[in-house]
Enzyme design. Sequence first.
Site, PDB file in Angstrom:
ATOM      1  CB  CYS A  50     -10.379   5.067 -26.996  1.00  0.00           C
ATOM      2  SG  CYS A  50      -8.708   5.583 -27.271  1.00  0.00           S
ATOM      3  CG  HIS A  99      -3.343  -7.614 -17.334  1.00  0.00           C
ATOM      4  ND1 HIS A  99      -3.462  -7.978 -18.652  1.00  0.00           N
ATOM      5  CD2 HIS A  99      -4.181  -6.553 -17.162  1.00  0.00           C
ATOM      6  CE1 HIS A  99      -4.331  -7.188 -19.249  1.00  0.00           C
ATOM      7  NE2 HIS A  99      -4.790  -6.315 -18.361  1.00  0.00           N
TER       8      HIS A  99
END
Lengths: 434, 271
Positions: A50, A99
């Site tokens: 989400c 990342h």
Amino acid sequence: MNIIVVGLSHKTASVDIREKVAFAPTNMEKPLAALVAIPDITEAIIVSTCNRVEIYATTHDIAGGIARIKRFLADYHKLSLDTLDSHLYSHHGEAAIRHVFRVASSLDSMVVGEPQILGQIKTAYGYAAEFKSSGIILNRFLHKAFSVAKRVRTETRIASSAVSVAFAAVELARKIFDDLSDKTVMLIGAGEMCELAAKHFLNNGVRGVMVTNRTFERAERLAEEFGGRAVQFDDLFDYLHKADIILSSTGAPHCIIGPKDLEEVMRRRKLRPMFFIDIAVPRDIDPKVNNVENVYLYTVDDLQEVVTANLQQRAAEAKKAEEIVDQEIGQFFKWLSSLEVTPTIVALRAKFDEIRKAELEKTLANWKDLTPEGQKRLDACTAAIMNKLLHPPTSLLKQAGQGGRVDLYVDALRALFELQTGEPEPGDLQDLDD
Amino acid sequence: MNGLLYFGTLGIYFLGTIAYLAYLVKPRPQLGSAARWIVFAGFLVHAAFTLARYFEAGRTPITNLHESLSFFSLTIVGVFIIFDRKYRISILGSFVTPIALLLMAASMLFPMSINPLNPALKSNWLVIHTVVAFLGYANFTIAFGAGIMYLIQERFLKQKKLGAMYQKLPSLDKLDDINYRSLTFGFPLLTFAIISGAIWAETAWGTYWSWDPKETWSLITWFVYAALLHGRLTTGWRGRKAAILAIAGFFVMLFTFLGVNLLLTGLHSYK
């Protein structure tokens, strides 16, 4: 081969954009298959939570690969690339590795240190493995990311402390009682915070809940919700000794429990500890209660202070975590560069051996009176010459795999000897691992 | 060889203590496992030293203060290792290994020589009585360590100072449990040590009980721990009270072991 990352997160896109780009977990096969069908995208993984949607992929052509994945994201979700593009970020090379390591270690999360993200990436990897969209590089990459996340979790205290008041209360209870499974929570009064804390205690395995309220119906309703029992407010002191953890938030104008009340309660409990959490303003529980032996009283302000301190600690621990990520990037990058080395060495040897064998055959065909012993010696001699010649470039390549110039050597060798190497095979890489 | 093992033990315990103390204040889990291995290595060297002494003297090396202090230290570390294995409470080492180290260091103050044993004491009871007594003492030392930890952790919780050490220390209930369990081992051992001592006294000196200072103080120690256990089982003396009593009991026990030998004279005063 290059690793690229394309995606968006809570940092670049609001929830209404994120939900449009999210991938349904029930249907991962289609997008994964579509991704690896894109030209020059060899492996792909989709992480969709989400708070973020990210695609990890491998390609030979960085700029083209990134552009094609952006186009895929827009097309797949029937969005215009112009509106989507401003929310997308992309990384390649070392930045891509950094990342993903940071995301897996929960350093890029909304609440830094929250543990769910690692599980979500593992699930995403599970889909990619199931539908065969990930291969040797992403497999290795993701496993490395998991191990980095594990290192961060065990070597720093980034996720070791509660960052909500309700969780802080549960953690404190664990430092008093150790095992919550035989403990009973009592709610005095009602209120959002109180109920939330009670829910947390139930989720963390307390045995039962008692609820009391001036309006008994309300107590009954809450008790039903929690699967506990309702107690008449006037009977509070007949039941208090049965409670180990007390959450209080009545609207009473003065304290309802004082140190005197607890003397009898503690005697009936045989001095077993009690943990009071006073959420009411003004207070329900006399602060002097904290001085009673084996009784611990925390107000909501105390808990808030714990949370603030924990947040500060997380920020400090995040720095240590970044250092761990830095160390691991170097190692993984080394491995990624060395990927090209082994196939090159294999191809170089094959080429030399092919030439040697061809020439040897020609020579032997015209040399009729050579004994079998002599043939063997000639074979050994040429093999030795070949190995001696190949030794310096081979060891140079292997060493370069640990430095930075490996691409240079690999390209030069391929050009000089007209080598053709395919994709690396899993078996080729074992000796260069770690 | 013995000297090497002896000073080796001292050195390793020193390192182990440093590691455990660092583990207590620094939030690094690796320190804990390093400390555990160091102390375990120290225990092995210490056991080797004790065995070497046993073969050299031809009897359990427990008849003078040097040997007793060293043996006490050995039992503390051994019992700690068992508790750590069973209850996963390595932080206890931060409180117990310094005691073992101090006892080892104290043993340096007394001559290492092997003295001929009073023929009256030559008996299997020597081994049984003393080893059991020291195992009991070691359990009380664990109770002492857990008691100190309890008081520290209780203070943190009461004063709401929840720092790195608070994070590291276990829950109050767990500490109380360790306190209780060590007593349930230590108390029967002490009881048995006193009874076996009486039996041995009867064979060696012809009387079960002669109110020798050691005997008197052993009895006092026994009463302290009996009171603690009794209070625990009947009126629920737990937590703070139990911790304080376990600490008090440790000092009484220490006096029984050391004070009596050094300050009072009697049948047990071997030096």
